[in-house]
Enzyme design. Structure first.
Site, PDB file in Angstrom:
ATOM      1  N   LYS A 119     -10.160  -6.701  -5.034  1.00 35.21           N
ATOM      2  CA  LYS A 119      -8.824  -6.893  -4.449  1.00 35.21           C
ATOM      3  C   LYS A 119      -8.830  -6.547  -2.969  1.00 35.21           C
ATOM      4  O   LYS A 119      -8.356  -7.310  -2.128  1.00 35.21           O
ATOM      5  CB  LYS A 119      -7.799  -6.004  -5.170  1.00 35.21           C
ATOM      6  CG  LYS A 119      -6.466  -5.921  -4.441  1.00 35.21           C
ATOM      7  CD  LYS A 119      -5.596  -4.795  -4.956  1.00 35.21           C
ATOM      8  CE  LYS A 119      -5.956  -3.437  -4.481  1.00 35.21           C
ATOM      9  NZ  LYS A 119      -5.069  -2.789  -3.514  1.00 35.21           N
ATOM     10  N   ASN A 120      -9.382  -5.383  -2.634  1.00 35.31           N
ATOM     11  CA  ASN A 120      -9.308  -4.947  -1.234  1.00 35.31           C
ATOM     12  C   ASN A 120     -10.114  -5.858  -0.317  1.00 35.31           C
ATOM     13  O   ASN A 120      -9.700  -6.145   0.803  1.00 35.31           O
ATOM     14  CB  ASN A 120      -9.778  -3.496  -1.099  1.00 35.31           C
ATOM     15  CG  ASN A 120      -8.753  -2.523  -1.660  1.00 35.31           C
ATOM     16  OD1 ASN A 120      -7.635  -2.909  -1.987  1.00 35.31           O
ATOM     17  ND2 ASN A 120      -9.117  -1.264  -1.782  1.00 35.31           N
TER      18      ASN A 120
ATOM     19  N   ARG B  93       0.680   7.035   5.527  1.00 36.73           N
ATOM     20  CA  ARG B  93      -0.021   5.786   5.821  1.00 36.73           C
ATOM     21  C   ARG B  93       0.414   5.143   7.142  1.00 36.73           C
ATOM     22  O   ARG B  93       0.949   4.030   7.183  1.00 36.73           O
ATOM     23  CB  ARG B  93       0.136   4.797   4.655  1.00 36.73           C
ATOM     24  CG  ARG B  93      -0.271   5.382   3.335  1.00 36.73           C
ATOM     25  CD  ARG B  93      -0.372   4.363   2.252  1.00 36.73           C
ATOM     26  NE  ARG B  93      -1.633   3.650   2.273  1.00 36.73           N
ATOM     27  CZ  ARG B  93      -1.961   2.690   1.408  1.00 36.73           C
ATOM     28  NH1 ARG B  93      -1.117   2.327   0.480  1.00 36.73           N
ATOM     29  NH2 ARG B  93      -3.138   2.098   1.482  1.00 36.73           N
TER      30      ARG B  93
ATOM     31  N   CYS C 244       1.506   1.023  -1.826  1.00 40.08           N
ATOM     32  CA  CYS C 244       1.686   2.140  -2.754  1.00 40.08           C
ATOM     33  C   CYS C 244       2.140   3.385  -1.997  1.00 40.08           C
ATOM     34  O   CYS C 244       1.676   3.651  -0.894  1.00 40.08           O
ATOM     35  CB  CYS C 244       0.372   2.443  -3.479  1.00 40.08           C
ATOM     36  SG  CYS C 244       0.103   1.421  -4.935  1.00 40.08           S
TER      37      CYS C 244
ATOM     38  N   ASP D 105      -9.743   6.235  -4.287  1.00 40.77           N
ATOM     39  CA  ASP D 105      -9.162   5.396  -5.351  1.00 40.77           C
ATOM     40  C   ASP D 105      -9.652   5.784  -6.743  1.00 40.77           C
ATOM     41  O   ASP D 105      -9.055   5.397  -7.734  1.00 40.77           O
ATOM     42  CB  ASP D 105      -9.486   3.921  -5.102  1.00 40.77           C
ATOM     43  CG  ASP D 105      -8.784   3.405  -3.884  1.00 40.77           C
ATOM     44  OD1 ASP D 105      -7.757   2.740  -4.024  1.00 40.77           O
ATOM     45  OD2 ASP D 105      -9.249   3.697  -2.766  1.00 40.77           O
TER      46      ASP D 105
ATOM     47  N   ARG E 212      -1.070  -4.811  -9.631  1.00 36.60           N
ATOM     48  CA  ARG E 212      -1.410  -5.033  -8.217  1.00 36.60           C
ATOM     49  C   ARG E 212      -2.917  -5.123  -8.011  1.00 36.60           C
ATOM     50  O   ARG E 212      -3.377  -5.782  -7.084  1.00 36.60           O
ATOM     51  CB  ARG E 212      -0.884  -3.871  -7.361  1.00 36.60           C
ATOM     52  CG  ARG E 212       0.621  -3.781  -7.330  1.00 36.60           C
ATOM     53  CD  ARG E 212       1.038  -2.696  -6.403  1.00 36.60           C
ATOM     54  NE  ARG E 212       0.552  -3.028  -5.063  1.00 36.60           N
ATOM     55  CZ  ARG E 212       0.980  -2.498  -3.945  1.00 36.60           C
ATOM     56  NH1 ARG E 212       1.923  -1.593  -3.998  1.00 36.60           N
ATOM     57  NH2 ARG E 212       0.493  -2.848  -2.785  1.00 36.60           N
TER      58      ARG E 212
END
Ligand code: UD1
Length: 426
Positions: A22-23, A121, A116, A304, A396
């Site tokens: 995903k990233n 961030r 998220c 993560d 997600r």
């Protein structure tokens, strides 16, 4: 609203073909607008963050079609310069389009990003770097207004090796006038993937994967075909599923070195870890031992994997200590694991875990993506049924989590909360 109902207590055995990252895919989709012509991305994971990103790209004239994991993308006719707030807000990587779109369009209006809720961030490093390269950027009522004539090369020193800022600035610099050097760059694998992709489109980049990256600007980038590599975070989650259920799970189609930090902690905890050319197998036939974890940038223990690992340690033998150093508040899973009978005590960004023999099924809610994964893992190991709410967070970043877990022998199904009779205020 959907929930995942997990019946725990069955050891998982088998192999998982790990889906695309995903990233990495999100980073490629931010950079795709730098090139003109057709780009084909294969092995794209079917997760909601990707769909959100594509809807945003559509607003800037990007055309795409998607067939079984392959995305055909046409960026020939970029248009517009404003994005709707609702298309930007849900994911943080919307913001990584600012530089690439500016490079192509000269001006852009982009609402501040979301993502998220795991801490402040900030995007200060992104902004400073773009400004050093000549962008004029103002923030007006939560919306960034940016203009540039042509980006120019710059010497950028990142205060922290941010993955996102490195990706954003490296990709933008490919179309700058002159040479850009990024010092204290992130060495996360997704940075290397992005550089390989940009080079495929015609960019000149050296040093990706080290802390100093040099980008020699070119006048234009084209299209090309590129395969999204396997997701090291989904892979790690399946390996932990094998360990927490005291089974044996093999993650296939991956780069084993990406699992080194998780694998070495699992070894230390008493699991068996085997490694092949493109696979890793984790097996455990007993209760694992407590370990200490401290999250660090790659190749350290990935932030993560902190929450899923904490779920495992909740049932380990002894007292574990988990320290989160990357994000301020990646801890929404702690209270939920305690609802399941865990004994976790959180102070600031540190969690002290007294391992319990077994967790008990309960109604729990995901507070973010990896918290959701942690709760599913806990449910797989718990006695009885665990109902995980806020499944949209899990969607997600996990491509068909249930089907993959079921193929390993898990009992897990998705139902609506009405069907399950769950009390959502739980
Ligand atoms: C990416 C990943 C995320 C992963 C993280 C670290 C995506 C979509 N997300 O997030 O899953 O957990 O890398 O591996 O790829 N920071 C600043 N200023 C900035 C930017 C970042 O201070 O301008 C700080 C952050 O607050 C954080 C640290 O840098 O403390 C690392 O963040 P960063 O590496 O940028 O993470 P993301 O790219 O957002």
């Amino acid at each position: 609203m959907n929930v995942l109902r997990v019946t725990g207590g069955t050891p998982l055995f088998g192999e998982v073909d790990v889906p695309g990252s995903k990233n990495a895919a999100l980073a490629l989709l931010s950079s795709v607008v730098l090139g003109s012509g057709q780009t084909i991305l294969t092995n794209v994971p079917d997760v909601s963050d990707i769909h959100i990103k594509l809807r945003l790209l559509e607003q800037f004239g990007v055309r795409f079609s998607w067939h079984e994991g392959t995305l055909f993308i046409d960026t020939d006719n970029l248009e517009g310069w404003e994005a709707d707030e609702e298309r930007v807000r849900p994911i943080r990587t919307s913001f990584y389009l600012l530089g690439p779109l500016l490079a192509r369009l000269g001006r852009i209006k982009l609402p501040a990003p979301g993502g998220c809720k795991i801490g402040a961030r900030p995007v200060d490093l992104h902004l400073k770097g773009l400004q050093q390269m000549g962008a004029r950027i103002e923030l007006d009522s939560g919306v960034y207004m940016a203009e540039v004539d042509r980006f120019r090369g710059a010497n950028i020193v990142l205060e922290v090796p941010s993955a996102g800022a490195t990706q954003h600035l490296m990709s933008t610099a490919t179309l700058a006038d002159g040479v850009t050097v990024i010092t204290n760059a992130s060495i996360e694998p997704e940075v290397v993937t992005l550089a390989e992709y940009l080079i495929r489109l015609g960019a000149r980049i050296e040093g990706a994967g080290t802390t100093t990256i040099s980008i020699m600007g070119v006048n234009e980038l084209g299209g090309g075909e590129f395969r999204v590599p396997a997701d090291r975070l989904q892979a790690g989650t399946y390996l932990l599923a094998g360990a927490i259920t005291r089974g044996s799970v093999t993650a296939r189609g991956i780069l084993p070195e990406h699992q080194a930090a998780v694998g070495s902690k699992l070894l230390e905890a008493g699991a068996d870890v085997e490694v092949g050319p493109d696979w890793v197998r984790v097996s455990a036939n007993k209760r694992l031992d407590a370990v200490k974890i401290k999250t660090m940038p790659y190749p350290g223990f990935p932030t993560d994997m902190q929450q899923p690992m904490t779920a495992l340690l909740a049932t380990a033998n002894g007292t574990s200590f988990v320290e989160e150093t990357i994000y301020e508040s990646r801890s929404g899973h702690v209270s939920q694991l305690n609802r399941m009978g865990g004994s976790l005590d959180q102070k600031g960004n540190a969690t002290l875990i007294e391992g319990v023999e077994t967790l008990q099924g309960a109604y729990v809610e995901a507070s973010d993506l990896r918290a959701g994964a942690a709760l599913v893992l806990a449910g797989l190991a718990a006695e009885g049924e665990t109902v995980v709410g806020n499944v949209h967070y899990i969607d997600r970043g996990y491509d068909d989590l249930e089907a993959r877990l079921v193929s390993l022998g898990a009992t897990i199904e998705r139902t609506s909360d009405q069907e399950s009779g769950t009390v959502l205020s739980g």
